[in-house]
Design an enzyme around this catalytic site. Structure first.
Site, mmCIF file in Angstrom:
data_model
loop_
_atom_site.group_PDB
_atom_site.id
_atom_site.type_symbol
_atom_site.label_atom_id
_atom_site.label_comp_id
_atom_site.label_asym_id
_atom_site.label_seq_id
_atom_site.Cartn_x
_atom_site.Cartn_y
_atom_site.Cartn_z
ATOM 1 N N GLY A 58 0.837 -1.341 0.140
ATOM 2 C CA GLY A 58 0.091 -0.070 -0.066
ATOM 3 C C GLY A 58 0.702 1.284 -0.052
ATOM 4 C CB ILE B 37 2.075 6.494 6.142
ATOM 5 C CG1 ILE B 37 1.324 7.679 7.066
ATOM 6 C CG2 ILE B 37 3.187 5.786 6.842
ATOM 7 C CD1 ILE B 37 0.688 7.243 8.176
ATOM 8 N N GLY B 38 2.740 5.368 3.487
ATOM 9 C CA GLY B 38 3.396 4.191 2.503
ATOM 10 C C GLY B 38 4.232 4.722 1.517
ATOM 11 C CE1 TYR C 189 -7.121 2.220 10.535
ATOM 12 C CE2 TYR C 189 -7.323 3.260 12.721
ATOM 13 C CZ TYR C 189 -6.635 2.976 11.629
ATOM 14 O OH TYR C 189 -5.240 3.589 11.614
#
Length: 264
Positions: free
Chosen positions: A14, A19-20, A154
């Site tokens: 991802g 962030i990835g 989540y």
């Protein structure tokens, strides 16, 4: 401290944005050969091109595969059978009331946020153990400890990340392989910007001001009183992936701006 990851191959799930993508950039800048991943070939190609432009000396490749499925994980491993560093970054989020979350949405969150990391770790860890060197890093969240009432599904998946990482660290006891979790707090990624865009437009505030207001209202325990940048989160991951972090394993490393009100 100079982090040198030359000769290492890093797979970041991802990683076409947010962030990835920042993690992929930090790894590339540190000399690792980086494998970018996303579901769509166009977004993967765009991310690879951007990283190569930013770091001309870096070796950057891409694999388009839906890692929220067993088939997609198999495609990734077939395309890139070896990883010295695995960053299980892939994840989805979004507010939804508990009483309105159907079974299939719980399953979707679990498949993407939890099983993607399970499957990739199961595939890549044996090779790391053969080399007696490796890094597996799960992107969890402060929501793993501070379960949000409006995103219980989540938070549950992020707590699961912590459990798996800690257990895997014990599973590879006494080796040169480490397994850790990194826990970001509110972070100004493209996804968060999109979530806040309507509020920014209605209030007339800048995106930065809207982010600060969001943190103060929804995460009042934050010590930095603002969202982190994606680069600030990535810095923690890059260190955790480095040779210098060889004595750090089984850890839940917080880069949450102090949101979790704990001294440990």
């Amino acid at each position: 401290m100079k982090i040198d990851l030359s000769g290492k191959t890093a797979v970041v799930s991802g990683s076409t944005m947010g962030i990835g993508f920042a993690i992929a950039g930090g790894l590339a800048e540190s000399g690792a050969a980086v494998v970018v991943n996303g579901r769509k070939q166009a977004s993967v190609d765009e991310a690879v091109a951007a990283l190569k432009n930013a770091f001309p000396e870096a070796e950057v490749r891409g694999v388009a595969a839906d890692l929220g499925t067993a088939e997609g994980c198999a495609e990734m491993v077939e395309a890139e059978p070896v990883a010295d560093i695995l960053v299980n970054n892939l994840g989805i989020y979004g507010p939804q009331d508990f009483f309105e979350i159907p079974d299939e949405e719980w399953t979707r969150f679990y498949e993407i946020n939890v099983l993607s990391g399970v499957r990739l770790s199961r595939a890549y860890l044996p090779g790391m153990l053969e080399e007696n060197w490796g890094r597996v890093i799960f992107l969890s969240s402060e929501s793993a400890l501070n379960i949000p009432a409006d995103m219980i599904h989540y938070g549950f998946t992020k707590t699961a990340n912590l459990s798996i990482a800690r257990g895997l660290a014990k599973r590879v006891t006494g080796t040169g392989v480490t397994v850790n979790s990194v826990l970001p707090g509110p972070t100004m990624s493209e996804g968060v910007e999109e979530m806040l865009r309507e509020d920014a437009e209605e209030s007339g505030r800048s995106m930065e001001e809207t982010g600060v207001a969001f943190v103060k209202e929804n995460r009042p325990s934050s010590i930095i009183q603002r969202p982190a940048t994606v680069e600030e989160v990535a810095n923690m991951v890059i260190y955790t992936a480095s040779p210098q972090a060889s004595a750090t394993t089984g850890a839940a490393l917080r880069v949450d701006g102090g949101v979790v009100d704990s001294i440990a």
